[in-house]
Design an enzyme around this catalytic site. Structure first.
Site, PDB file in Angstrom:
ATOM      1  N   THR A  83       0.856  -1.174   0.000  1.00  0.00           N
ATOM      2  CA  THR A  83       0.000   0.000   0.000  1.00  0.00           C
ATOM      3  C   THR A  83       0.894   1.226   0.000  1.00  0.00           C
ATOM      4  OG1 THR A  83      -1.322   1.386   1.500  1.00  0.00           O
ATOM      5  CG2 THR A  83      -0.235  -0.485   2.472  1.00  0.00           C
ATOM      6  N   CYS A 196      -1.927   4.810  -5.567  1.00  0.00           N
ATOM      7  CA  CYS A 196      -2.703   3.988  -4.641  1.00  0.00           C
ATOM      8  C   CYS A 196      -2.884   2.658  -5.331  1.00  0.00           C
ATOM      9  CB  CYS A 196      -4.053   4.631  -4.334  1.00  0.00           C
ATOM     10  SG  CYS A 196      -5.093   3.613  -3.261  1.00  0.00           S
TER      11      CYS A 196
END
Length: 239
Positions: A83, A196
């Site tokens: 992430t 992202c």
């Protein structure tokens, strides 16, 4: 082949992509029935998300550091935080282990530089776009980073958490992202970082008027390259 440690679950939608891409890359490189050597620690994203919203980054870092230690104990030769946002606590995680932490922003920056891009747009969660931890890391590689307007950042963030993280793909959101990317290109962005890991579920290179840099793929490509690199034999101790 070295073992890749995946610290995932944030969200599981993007962690699936890490697993899939790693195995596809290894199979392409080695052929036959080869697959990647992986260990996975998958956290409960609801708990991490609550810590993010509360600004309790030290506690979130403690949770991820503990899981990173578990990955190393399970045999991981490197650790990847799957992430972008949680790279805010990358230093805390790296300090908890003795194997390398492969930093996502570094692998992305190298790919941007390889394309000759110096001014790049950044899409991601509000944390990633608005705080310094990610933009400053990119700047250490000589990159100038542009982010969307406040209203656009709010839209990008809401699509990530309310749609992509729960597996919802909407054409309206894809079009909104396209328009934001186009405006960033008009402001001078020579490329766009899909910063992202879920954004790659929505946006492809065909949606971008400038080169796009998919951070999930770039991250796991670097990990597979490292995992398959020839290993230097350890010296044998004298008898």
């Amino acid at each position: 082949m070295q073992t890749i440690g995946l610290l995932g679950g944030m969200s599981w939608q993007s962690t699936v992509e890490y697993y899939r891409i790693a195995n596809e890359l290894v199979a392409a490189r080695l052929g036959g029935l080869h697959s990647a050597r992986l260990v996975l620690a998958s956290v409960d994203f609801a708990e991490i998300g609550q810590l993010q919203r509360a600004g309790q980054w030290d506690e979130a870092g403690r949770v991820l550091a503990e899981q990173a230690r578990n990955l190393q104990a399970a045999g991981a030769d490197m650790v990847l935080i799957c992430t972008n946002t949680m790279h805010k606590v990358a230093d805390q995680v790296a300090a908890a282990i003795t194997v390398p932490l492969l930093h996502l922003a570094d692998t992305t920056a190298r790919a941007v530089q390889a394309r000759g891009v110096r001014k790049v747009a950044l899409l991601g969660t509000a944390f990633t776009m608005e705080q310094d931890f990610y933009r400053d890391r990119l700047a250490t590689h000589g990159l100038e980073v542009l982010v969307p307007s406040a209203e656009e950042r709010a839209l990008v963030h809401s699509v990530i958490f309310e749609e992509l993280c729960v597996g919802i793909i909407r054409e309206e959101s894809r079009q909104a992202y396209r328009e934001i990317i186009t405006r960033l290109a008009e402001r001078g962005a020579e490329g766009v970082i899909l910063g992202c890991t879920e954004i790659e579920l929505l946006i492809s290179p065909a949606d971008c008027p400038v080169p796009s840099f998919p951070t999930t793929r770039l991250h796991i490509e670097a990990a597979v390259e490292l995992a398959l690199a020839p290993q230097i034999p350890r010296p044998v101790a004298a008898l």
